[in-house]
Design a protein around this motif. Structure first.
Motif, mmCIF file in Angstrom:
data_model
loop_
_atom_site.group_PDB
_atom_site.id
_atom_site.type_symbol
_atom_site.label_atom_id
_atom_site.label_comp_id
_atom_site.label_asym_id
_atom_site.label_seq_id
_atom_site.Cartn_x
_atom_site.Cartn_y
_atom_site.Cartn_z
ATOM 1 N N LEU A 64 46.993 31.591 36.529
ATOM 2 C CA LEU A 64 46.046 32.601 37.032
ATOM 3 C C LEU A 64 45.043 31.950 37.986
ATOM 4 C CD1 LEU A 64 44.889 35.457 37.024
ATOM 5 C CD2 LEU A 64 43.620 34.824 34.947
ATOM 6 N N LEU A 65 44.554 30.783 37.621
ATOM 7 C CA LEU A 65 43.605 30.073 38.478
ATOM 8 C C LEU A 65 44.237 29.756 39.838
ATOM 9 C CD1 LEU A 65 40.767 28.836 38.518
ATOM 10 C CD2 LEU A 65 41.774 26.739 37.601
ATOM 11 N N GLU A 66 45.495 29.369 39.823
ATOM 12 C CA GLU A 66 46.202 29.099 41.081
ATOM 13 C C GLU A 66 46.367 30.366 41.914
ATOM 14 O OE1 GLU A 66 49.697 27.135 39.599
ATOM 15 O OE2 GLU A 66 48.622 25.239 39.306
ATOM 16 N N ALA A 71 44.731 33.497 46.655
ATOM 17 C CA ALA A 71 44.102 34.698 47.213
ATOM 18 C C ALA A 71 42.885 34.327 48.058
ATOM 19 C CB ALA A 71 43.709 35.665 46.101
ATOM 20 N N LEU A 72 42.099 33.370 47.597
ATOM 21 C CA LEU A 72 40.925 32.937 48.362
ATOM 22 C C LEU A 72 41.339 32.251 49.660
ATOM 23 C CD1 LEU A 72 38.681 31.709 45.441
ATOM 24 C CD2 LEU A 72 38.062 33.453 47.132
ATOM 25 N N ALA A 138 49.652 38.964 49.228
ATOM 26 C CA ALA A 138 49.820 40.082 50.164
ATOM 27 C C ALA A 138 48.868 39.927 51.346
ATOM 28 C CB ALA A 138 49.544 41.397 49.451
ATOM 29 N N ALA A 139 49.319 40.366 52.509
ATOM 30 C CA ALA A 139 48.508 40.266 53.724
ATOM 31 C C ALA A 139 47.327 41.227 53.692
ATOM 32 C CB ALA A 139 49.374 40.544 54.948
ATOM 33 N N LEU A 148 46.212 40.302 42.070
ATOM 34 C CA LEU A 148 45.374 39.445 41.241
ATOM 35 C C LEU A 148 45.023 40.139 39.917
ATOM 36 C CD1 LEU A 148 44.323 36.623 41.506
ATOM 37 C CD2 LEU A 148 42.285 37.516 42.605
ATOM 38 N N ALA A 149 44.776 41.448 39.982
ATOM 39 C CA ALA A 149 44.511 42.213 38.760
ATOM 40 C C ALA A 149 45.734 42.203 37.848
ATOM 41 C CB ALA A 149 44.110 43.643 39.112
#
Length: 194
Positions: A64-66, A71-72, A138-139, A148-149
């Motif tokens: 999850l952290l990855e 995403a960031l 995703a773009a 992420l959710a």
């Protein structure tokens, strides 16, 4: 008494002493490797099961952290929204690994060798499998938040499922982390609409 007589007497005395010492060295006195008791075998089984549980829990949180890191990296504009949640996930990953599982620092870049060494140090698995790289992000930022959710819900479900076999204190920690994951999932999707 002659020298030869003394030697014979000395030799006889040494032979008697050696013979007396031999029974203490026989195989009947040395049982060999001690067979573990049933309690020791059970304690070892419980310790191995807990180490495996901790490794699975840490791996779920690390994955999850990855996902947060990916995403960031893909959407830097989401940093104000994702950074606090990522910090929380990093703290959960660290807490879940305490007491037997080595966790690499939350700020380190993911590497298969670090993942393999963490698995080896936990002792839960003879052959640690490196975690696969995270799925592409995703773009579209909204789609990335939904992904992420979904990852938060997956990790929360894994922690909830582990409650059944976890020791009491670790089960409380897992329940807390699972509840936080559900809250994060809400904040990533529904909370954004409010």
């Amino acid at each position: 008494m002659t020298t030869t007589g003394r030697r014979a007497l000395l030799t006889a005395g040494l032979s008697a002493a050696a013979a007396a010492a031999l029974p203490g060295c026989t195989a009947s006195e040395d049982p060999g490797p001690k067979k573990p008791s049933a309690a020791e075998v059970e304690a070892e089984r419980v310790a191995r099961a807990e180490a495996a549980l901790r490794l699975r829990s840490v791996t779920a949180s690390r994955t999850l952290l990855e996902r947060y890191d990916a995403a960031l990296a893909a959407h830097p504009a989401l940093a104000p929204r994702l950074t606090p949640l990522r910090r929380s996930v990093a703290a959960h990953t660290e807490a879940l690994g305490e007491g037997g599982t080595t966790v690499r620092p939350a700020t380190a870049a993911p590497s298969p060798s670090a993942t393999a060494s963490a698995g080896a140090s936990a002792g839960a698995s003879a052959s640690a499998r490196p975690t696969p790289p995270p799925a592409p992000v995703a773009a579209d930022p909204r789609a990335a938040l939904k992904e992420l959710a979904a990852a938060e819900r997956t990790a929360a479900d894994a922690h909830t499922a582990a409650l059944v076999t976890a020791p009491p204190e670790y089960a409380r920690l897992l329940a807390s982390v699972a509840a936080a994951g559900a809250a994060h999932a809400y904040l990533l999707t529904e909370g954004a609409r409010a």
